[in-house]
Structure formats: structure tokens, C-alpha cells
Design a protein around this motif. Structure first.
Motif, PDB file in Angstrom:
ATOM      1  N   ALA A  12      80.414  -5.728 -38.283  1.00 20.25           N
ATOM      2  CA  ALA A  12      81.218  -4.641 -37.700  1.00 20.25           C
ATOM      3  C   ALA A  12      82.108  -4.011 -38.766  1.00 20.25           C
ATOM      4  CB  ALA A  12      82.056  -5.160 -36.542  1.00 20.25           C
ATOM      5  N   GLU A  13      82.750  -4.840 -39.586  1.00 23.60           N
ATOM      6  CA  GLU A  13      83.617  -4.303 -40.635  1.00 23.60           C
ATOM      7  C   GLU A  13      82.818  -3.562 -41.694  1.00 23.60           C
ATOM      8  OE1 GLU A  13      87.311  -7.461 -40.312  1.00 23.60           O
ATOM      9  OE2 GLU A  13      86.026  -7.552 -42.074  1.00 23.60           O
ATOM     10  N   GLN A  14      81.659  -4.081 -42.057  1.00 27.02           N
ATOM     11  CA  GLN A  14      80.830  -3.405 -43.053  1.00 27.02           C
ATOM     12  C   GLN A  14      80.323  -2.066 -42.530  1.00 27.02           C
ATOM     13  OE1 GLN A  14      77.954  -6.460 -44.068  1.00 27.02           O
ATOM     14  NE2 GLN A  14      79.255  -7.228 -45.709  1.00 27.02           N
ATOM     15  N   ARG A  15      79.955  -2.005 -41.257  1.00 31.73           N
ATOM     16  CA  ARG A  15      79.517  -0.725 -40.673  1.00 31.73           C
ATOM     17  C   ARG A  15      80.662   0.275 -40.657  1.00 31.73           C
ATOM     18  NH1 ARG A  15      76.580  -4.118 -37.264  1.00 31.73           N
ATOM     19  NH2 ARG A  15      78.206  -4.096 -35.680  1.00 31.73           N
ATOM     20  N   SER A  16      81.850  -0.188 -40.300  1.00 32.16           N
ATOM     21  CA  SER A  16      83.022   0.686 -40.269  1.00 32.16           C
ATOM     22  C   SER A  16      83.330   1.229 -41.663  1.00 32.16           C
ATOM     23  CB  SER A  16      84.223  -0.079 -39.722  1.00 32.16           C
ATOM     24  OG  SER A  16      85.379   0.706 -39.745  1.00 32.16           O
ATOM     25  N   PHE A  17      83.264   0.373 -42.658  1.00 31.29           N
ATOM     26  CA  PHE A  17      83.508   0.787 -44.038  1.00 31.29           C
ATOM     27  C   PHE A  17      82.447   1.782 -44.505  1.00 31.29           C
ATOM     28  CE2 PHE A  17      82.906   0.260 -48.628  1.00 31.29           C
ATOM     29  CZ  PHE A  17      84.170   0.607 -49.066  1.00 31.29           C
ATOM     30  N   ALA A  18      81.188   1.505 -44.193  1.00 29.59           N
ATOM     31  CA  ALA A  18      80.102   2.389 -44.610  1.00 29.59           C
ATOM     32  C   ALA A  18      80.222   3.769 -43.962  1.00 29.59           C
ATOM     33  CB  ALA A  18      78.753   1.762 -44.272  1.00 29.59           C
ATOM     34  N   ALA A  19      80.652   3.802 -42.713  1.00 31.23           N
ATOM     35  CA  ALA A  19      80.752   5.063 -41.980  1.00 31.23           C
ATOM     36  C   ALA A  19      81.899   5.935 -42.479  1.00 31.23           C
ATOM     37  CB  ALA A  19      80.914   4.800 -40.485  1.00 31.23           C
ATOM     38  N   SER A  20      83.032   5.313 -42.824  1.00 27.65           N
ATOM     39  CA  SER A  20      84.208   6.107 -43.186  1.00 27.65           C
ATOM     40  C   SER A  20      84.529   6.080 -44.680  1.00 27.65           C
ATOM     41  CB  SER A  20      85.429   5.609 -42.416  1.00 27.65           C
ATOM     42  OG  SER A  20      85.787   4.311 -42.853  1.00 27.65           O
ATOM     43  N   GLY A  21      83.963   5.116 -45.404  1.00 23.48           N
ATOM     44  CA  GLY A  21      84.258   4.996 -46.827  1.00 23.48           C
ATOM     45  C   GLY A  21      85.565   4.288 -47.116  1.00 23.48           C
ATOM     46  N   SER A  22      86.255   3.835 -46.054  1.00 23.76           N
ATOM     47  CA  SER A  22      87.500   3.090 -46.244  1.00 23.76           C
ATOM     48  C   SER A  22      87.668   2.113 -45.086  1.00 23.76           C
ATOM     49  CB  SER A  22      88.700   4.029 -46.325  1.00 23.76           C
ATOM     50  OG  SER A  22      88.888   4.685 -45.093  1.00 23.76           O
ATOM     51  N   PHE A  23      88.637   1.215 -45.250  1.00 26.67           N
ATOM     52  CA  PHE A  23      88.907   0.237 -44.202  1.00 26.67           C
ATOM     53  C   PHE A  23      90.392  -0.066 -44.231  1.00 26.67           C
ATOM     54  CE2 PHE A  23      89.080  -3.922 -42.196  1.00 26.67           C
ATOM     55  CZ  PHE A  23      88.201  -3.769 -41.139  1.00 26.67           C
ATOM     56  N   ASN A  24      91.056   0.033 -43.086  1.00 23.13           N
ATOM     57  CA  ASN A  24      92.484  -0.267 -43.006  1.00 23.13           C
ATOM     58  C   ASN A  24      92.678  -1.773 -42.967  1.00 23.13           C
ATOM     59  OD1 ASN A  24      93.340   2.374 -42.966  1.00 23.13           O
ATOM     60  ND2 ASN A  24      93.209   2.536 -40.751  1.00 23.13           N
ATOM     61  N   GLY A  25      93.446  -2.294 -43.917  1.00 19.52           N
ATOM     62  CA  GLY A  25      93.738  -3.716 -43.930  1.00 19.52           C
ATOM     63  C   GLY A  25      92.693  -4.518 -44.671  1.00 19.52           C
ATOM     64  N   ALA A  26      92.752  -5.815 -44.463  1.00 22.10           N
ATOM     65  CA  ALA A  26      91.854  -6.739 -45.152  1.00 22.10           C
ATOM     66  C   ALA A  26      90.557  -6.915 -44.367  1.00 22.10           C
ATOM     67  CB  ALA A  26      92.534  -8.089 -45.313  1.00 22.10           C
ATOM     68  N   MET A  27      89.454  -6.951 -45.100  1.00 20.97           N
ATOM     69  CA  MET A  27      88.167  -7.247 -44.480  1.00 20.97           C
ATOM     70  C   MET A  27      87.973  -8.760 -44.460  1.00 20.97           C
ATOM     71  SD  MET A  27      85.760  -4.224 -46.030  1.00 20.97           S
ATOM     72  CE  MET A  27      84.411  -4.485 -44.900  1.00 20.97           C
ATOM     73  N   PHE A  28      87.096  -9.225 -43.588  1.00 18.77           N
ATOM     74  CA  PHE A  28      86.844 -10.656 -43.459  1.00 18.77           C
ATOM     75  C   PHE A  28      86.475 -11.226 -44.821  1.00 18.77           C
ATOM     76  CE2 PHE A  28      84.703 -14.546 -42.372  1.00 18.77           C
ATOM     77  CZ  PHE A  28      85.436 -15.020 -41.307  1.00 18.77           C
ATOM     78  N   PRO A  29      87.172 -12.287 -45.260  1.00 19.35           N
ATOM     79  CA  PRO A  29      86.979 -12.807 -46.612  1.00 19.35           C
ATOM     80  C   PRO A  29      85.794 -13.772 -46.717  1.00 19.35           C
ATOM     81  CG  PRO A  29      88.681 -14.055 -45.511  1.00 19.35           C
ATOM     82  CD  PRO A  29      88.237 -12.976 -44.552  1.00 19.35           C
ATOM     83  N   PHE A  30      84.792 -13.382 -47.468  1.00 21.56           N
ATOM     84  CA  PHE A  30      83.650 -14.271 -47.672  1.00 21.56           C
ATOM     85  C   PHE A  30      82.979 -13.934 -48.989  1.00 21.56           C
ATOM     86  CE2 PHE A  30      81.621 -10.538 -46.003  1.00 21.56           C
ATOM     87  CZ  PHE A  30      80.393 -10.495 -46.639  1.00 21.56           C
ATOM     88  N   ILE A  31      82.246 -14.914 -49.499  1.00 25.06           N
ATOM     89  CA  ILE A  31      81.313 -14.650 -50.586  1.00 25.06           C
ATOM     90  C   ILE A  31      79.974 -15.199 -50.131  1.00 25.06           C
ATOM     91  CG2 ILE A  31      83.034 -14.672 -52.432  1.00 25.06           C
ATOM     92  CD1 ILE A  31      82.031 -17.481 -53.162  1.00 25.06           C
ATOM     93  N   LYS A  32      78.914 -14.590 -50.615  1.00 20.33           N
ATOM     94  CA  LYS A  32      77.574 -15.033 -50.242  1.00 20.33           C
ATOM     95  C   LYS A  32      76.855 -15.460 -51.514  1.00 20.33           C
ATOM     96  CE  LYS A  32      73.421 -13.675 -47.780  1.00 20.33           C
ATOM     97  NZ  LYS A  32      72.702 -12.619 -47.079  1.00 20.33           N
ATOM     98  N   VAL A  33      76.352 -16.672 -51.504  1.00 21.62           N
ATOM     99  CA  VAL A  33      75.570 -17.200 -52.616  1.00 21.62           C
ATOM    100  C   VAL A  33      74.206 -17.543 -52.043  1.00 21.62           C
ATOM    101  CG1 VAL A  33      75.370 -18.993 -54.359  1.00 21.62           C
ATOM    102  CG2 VAL A  33      77.640 -18.125 -53.725  1.00 21.62           C
ATOM    103  N   GLN A  34      73.210 -16.789 -52.489  1.00 18.24           N
ATOM    104  CA  GLN A  34      71.868 -16.860 -51.929  1.00 18.24           C
ATOM    105  C   GLN A  34      71.964 -16.624 -50.426  1.00 18.24           C
ATOM    106  OE1 GLN A  34      70.182 -20.498 -53.518  1.00 18.24           O
ATOM    107  NE2 GLN A  34      69.760 -19.498 -55.464  1.00 18.24           N
ATOM    108  N   ASP A  35      71.644 -17.595 -49.600  1.00 12.72           N
ATOM    109  CA  ASP A  35      71.681 -17.386 -48.147  1.00 12.72           C
ATOM    110  C   ASP A  35      72.872 -18.068 -47.473  1.00 12.72           C
ATOM    111  OD1 ASP A  35      69.381 -15.846 -48.162  1.00 12.72           O
ATOM    112  OD2 ASP A  35      68.060 -17.575 -47.887  1.00 12.72           O
ATOM    113  N   GLU A  36      73.829 -18.536 -48.273  1.00 14.63           N
ATOM    114  CA  GLU A  36      74.967 -19.249 -47.703  1.00 14.63           C
ATOM    115  C   GLU A  36      76.249 -18.443 -47.850  1.00 14.63           C
ATOM    116  OE1 GLU A  36      75.302 -23.567 -48.085  1.00 14.63           O
ATOM    117  OE2 GLU A  36      73.682 -23.388 -49.559  1.00 14.63           O
TER     118      GLU A  36
END
Length: 64
Positions: A12-36
Motif C-alpha cells: 500500500a505504501e509503495q503504491r502510494s509513493f509510486a502514484a504521487s512521487g512522495s510519501f508523508n512520514g516514514a514508510m514501513f522499515p524493511f530490507i529485502k535480501v533475496q526472498d527474505e
């Protein structure tokens, strides 16, 4: 939260960012390494505070 709920928030946050080019506040914090995904406990607490401050709502995979 379940894994499904976490993934729904991330998408949801990535779609919102892609649609508007910005995001208010912090996005969900994660890193992805391969499939994890890895999440920092400290960053997750900061994200929860930020999401609470902005009264974000995630419903059916959408940020409202």
C-alpha cells in the motif's frame, strides 16, 4: 501483525509513493535480501509512532 498484514502495508505504501512521487512520514522499515524480509525493531517502533501521528489507515491493501 501477520505476515499478510505486513506485506499489505508495504505494498500500500509503495503504491502510494509510486502514484504521487512522495510519501508523508516514514514508510514501513524493511530490507529485502533475496526472498527474505528483515525488519529492525527500533525502526519499526519509530514507524509505528509516525503512523500513529498521521492516523494512517490501511484497509484492504489500500492506504486511506
Amino acid at each position: 501483525m501477520t505476515e499478510e498484514q505486513v506485506m499489505s502495508i508495504i505494498h500500500a505504501e509503495q503504491r502510494s509513493f509510486a502514484a504521487s512521487g512522495s510519501f508523508n512520514g516514514a514508510m514501513f522499515p524493511f530490507i529485502k535480501v533475496q526472498d527474505e524480509f528483515f525488519i529492525s525493531r527500533n525502526e519499526l517502533l519509530l514507524w509505528a509512532q509516525d503512523a500513529s501521528l498521521y492516523h494512517r489507515r490501511y484497509v484492504n491493501g489500500q492506504l486511506q
